[in-house]
Design a protein around this motif. Structure first.
Motif, PDB file in Angstrom:
ATOM      1  N   TYR A  66       1.329  19.964 -13.943  1.00 16.75           N
ATOM      2  CA  TYR A  66       2.175  18.440 -14.003  1.00 16.75           C
ATOM      3  C   TYR A  66       3.528  18.350 -13.842  1.00 16.75           C
ATOM      4  N   ASP A  67       4.203  19.463 -14.514  1.00 21.10           N
ATOM      5  CA  ASP A  67       5.705  19.418 -14.440  1.00 21.10           C
ATOM      6  C   ASP A  67       6.195  19.717 -13.188  1.00 21.10           C
ATOM      7  N   GLU A  68       5.574  20.680 -12.639  1.00 24.72           N
ATOM      8  CA  GLU A  68       6.018  20.884 -10.973  1.00 24.72           C
ATOM      9  C   GLU A  68       5.956  19.764 -10.055  1.00 24.72           C
ATOM     10  N   LEU A  69       4.512  19.079 -10.567  1.00 25.77           N
ATOM     11  CA  LEU A  69       4.276  17.879  -9.305  1.00 25.77           C
ATOM     12  C   LEU A  69       5.315  16.825  -9.853  1.00 25.77           C
ATOM     13  N   GLU A  70       5.421  16.424 -10.983  1.00 20.63           N
ATOM     14  CA  GLU A  70       6.675  15.579 -11.446  1.00 20.63           C
ATOM     15  C   GLU A  70       7.883  15.777 -10.814  1.00 20.63           C
ATOM     16  N   ALA A  71       8.418  17.050 -10.961  1.00 21.34           N
ATOM     17  CA  ALA A  71       9.573  17.276 -10.199  1.00 21.34           C
ATOM     18  C   ALA A  71       9.438  17.214  -8.690  1.00 21.34           C
ATOM     19  N   HIS A  72       8.407  17.394  -8.116  1.00 16.70           N
ATOM     20  CA  HIS A  72       8.290  17.366  -6.688  1.00 16.70           C
ATOM     21  C   HIS A  72       8.432  15.753  -6.274  1.00 16.70           C
ATOM     22  N   ILE A  73       7.663  15.074  -7.145  1.00 17.44           N
ATOM     23  CA  ILE A  73       7.479  13.615  -6.728  1.00 17.44           C
ATOM     24  C   ILE A  73       8.985  13.019  -6.685  1.00 17.44           C
ATOM     25  N   CYS A  74       9.771  13.427  -7.917  1.00 18.30           N
ATOM     26  CA  CYS A  74      11.115  12.977  -8.026  1.00 18.30           C
ATOM     27  C   CYS A  74      12.177  13.298  -7.104  1.00 18.30           C
ATOM     28  N   ALA A  75      12.004  14.730  -6.611  1.00 14.19           N
ATOM     29  CA  ALA A  75      12.726  15.193  -5.577  1.00 14.19           C
ATOM     30  C   ALA A  75      12.597  14.469  -4.224  1.00 14.19           C
ATOM     31  N   GLU A  76      11.265  14.243  -3.880  1.00 19.54           N
ATOM     32  CA  GLU A  76      10.963  13.713  -2.686  1.00 19.54           C
ATOM     33  C   GLU A  76      11.057  12.114  -2.661  1.00 19.54           C
ATOM     34  N   HIS A  77      11.082  11.529  -3.619  1.00 24.33           N
ATOM     35  CA  HIS A  77      10.979   9.985  -3.802  1.00 24.33           C
ATOM     36  C   HIS A  77      12.270   9.386  -3.145  1.00 24.33           C
ATOM     37  N   PRO A  78      12.154   8.285  -2.359  1.00 24.42           N
ATOM     38  CA  PRO A  78      13.314   7.484  -2.030  1.00 24.42           C
ATOM     39  C   PRO A  78      14.065   6.776  -3.147  1.00 24.42           C
ATOM     40  N   TRP A  79      13.322   6.540  -4.438  1.00 21.89           N
ATOM     41  CA  TRP A  79      14.087   5.747  -5.535  1.00 21.89           C
ATOM     42  C   TRP A  79      14.610   6.709  -6.372  1.00 21.89           C
ATOM     43  N   ASP A  80      15.458   6.480  -7.099  1.00 24.52           N
ATOM     44  CA  ASP A  80      16.469   7.362  -8.077  1.00 24.52           C
ATOM     45  C   ASP A  80      15.421   7.408  -9.443  1.00 24.52           C
ATOM     46  N   LYS A  81      14.802   6.334  -9.743  1.00 21.61           N
ATOM     47  CA  LYS A  81      14.117   6.723 -11.047  1.00 21.61           C
ATOM     48  C   LYS A  81      12.602   6.256 -10.692  1.00 21.61           C
ATOM     49  N   PRO A  82      11.760   6.951  -9.960  1.00 20.11           N
ATOM     50  CA  PRO A  82      10.318   6.617  -9.880  1.00 20.11           C
ATOM     51  C   PRO A  82       9.367   6.579 -10.966  1.00 20.11           C
ATOM     52  N   GLU A  83       8.507   5.525 -10.865  1.00 14.04           N
ATOM     53  CA  GLU A  83       7.423   5.883 -11.812  1.00 14.04           C
ATOM     54  C   GLU A  83       6.479   6.988 -11.456  1.00 14.04           C
ATOM     55  N   VAL A  84       6.309   7.943 -12.526  1.00 11.58           N
ATOM     56  CA  VAL A  84       5.318   9.053 -12.424  1.00 11.58           C
ATOM     57  C   VAL A  84       4.633   8.811 -13.828  1.00 11.58           C
ATOM     58  N   THR A  85       3.381   8.782 -13.942  1.00  2.59           N
ATOM     59  CA  THR A  85       2.701   8.391 -15.073  1.00  2.59           C
ATOM     60  C   THR A  85       1.390   9.583 -14.943  1.00  2.59           C
ATOM     61  N   GLY A  86       1.020  10.184 -15.704  1.00  2.00           N
ATOM     62  CA  GLY A  86      -0.135  10.964 -15.925  1.00  2.00           C
ATOM     63  C   GLY A  86      -1.155  10.698 -16.919  1.00  2.00           C
TER      64      GLY A  86
END
Length: 108
Positions: A66-86
């Motif tokens: 999860y932690d690596e996936l969340e970091a990846h989503i945030c790094a690749e996402h066009p928004w500054d504070k994307p929603e990431v929920t699990g």
């Protein structure tokens, strides 16, 4: 048995949804991902109500990734504070859950 999760994010367009979904699977951070949309979204942001269209990306992964996936989503996402929920999966077929574990195992 490992925790098994459904993780979601939303993106402003199909291209960014596809990019994040495919790169997470390629890096074995998720066993699979699905892209749905567009969906109508209504939200509160920067002090006012808003609405728009978004694309929903759903990932299947393990708690260990999860932690690596969340970091990846945030790094690749066009928004500054994307929603990431699990959300923890309470149940699932044993074969499918084992497959998720195998598909997300870090390469040696």
């Amino acid at each position: 048995m490992a925790d098994h999760l459904i993780v979601t994010t939303t993106t402003p367009d199909r291209e960014s949804a596809d990019r994040i979904a495919s790169s997470a699977v390629a890096r074995r951070l998720a066993a699979t991902s699905q892209v749905r949309g567009p969906v109508a979204s209504y939200f509160w942001h920067l002090g006012e109500a808003g609405q728009g269209e978004e694309w929903v990306v759903t990932f299947k992964t393990t708690g260990a990734r999860y932690d690596e996936l969340e970091a990846h989503i945030c790094a690749e996402h066009p928004w500054d504070k994307p929603e990431v929920t699990g959300i923890v999966l309470a149940r699932g077929s044993a074969d499918y859950l084992r497959w998720m574990e195998t598909a997300t195992a870090p390469e040696s």
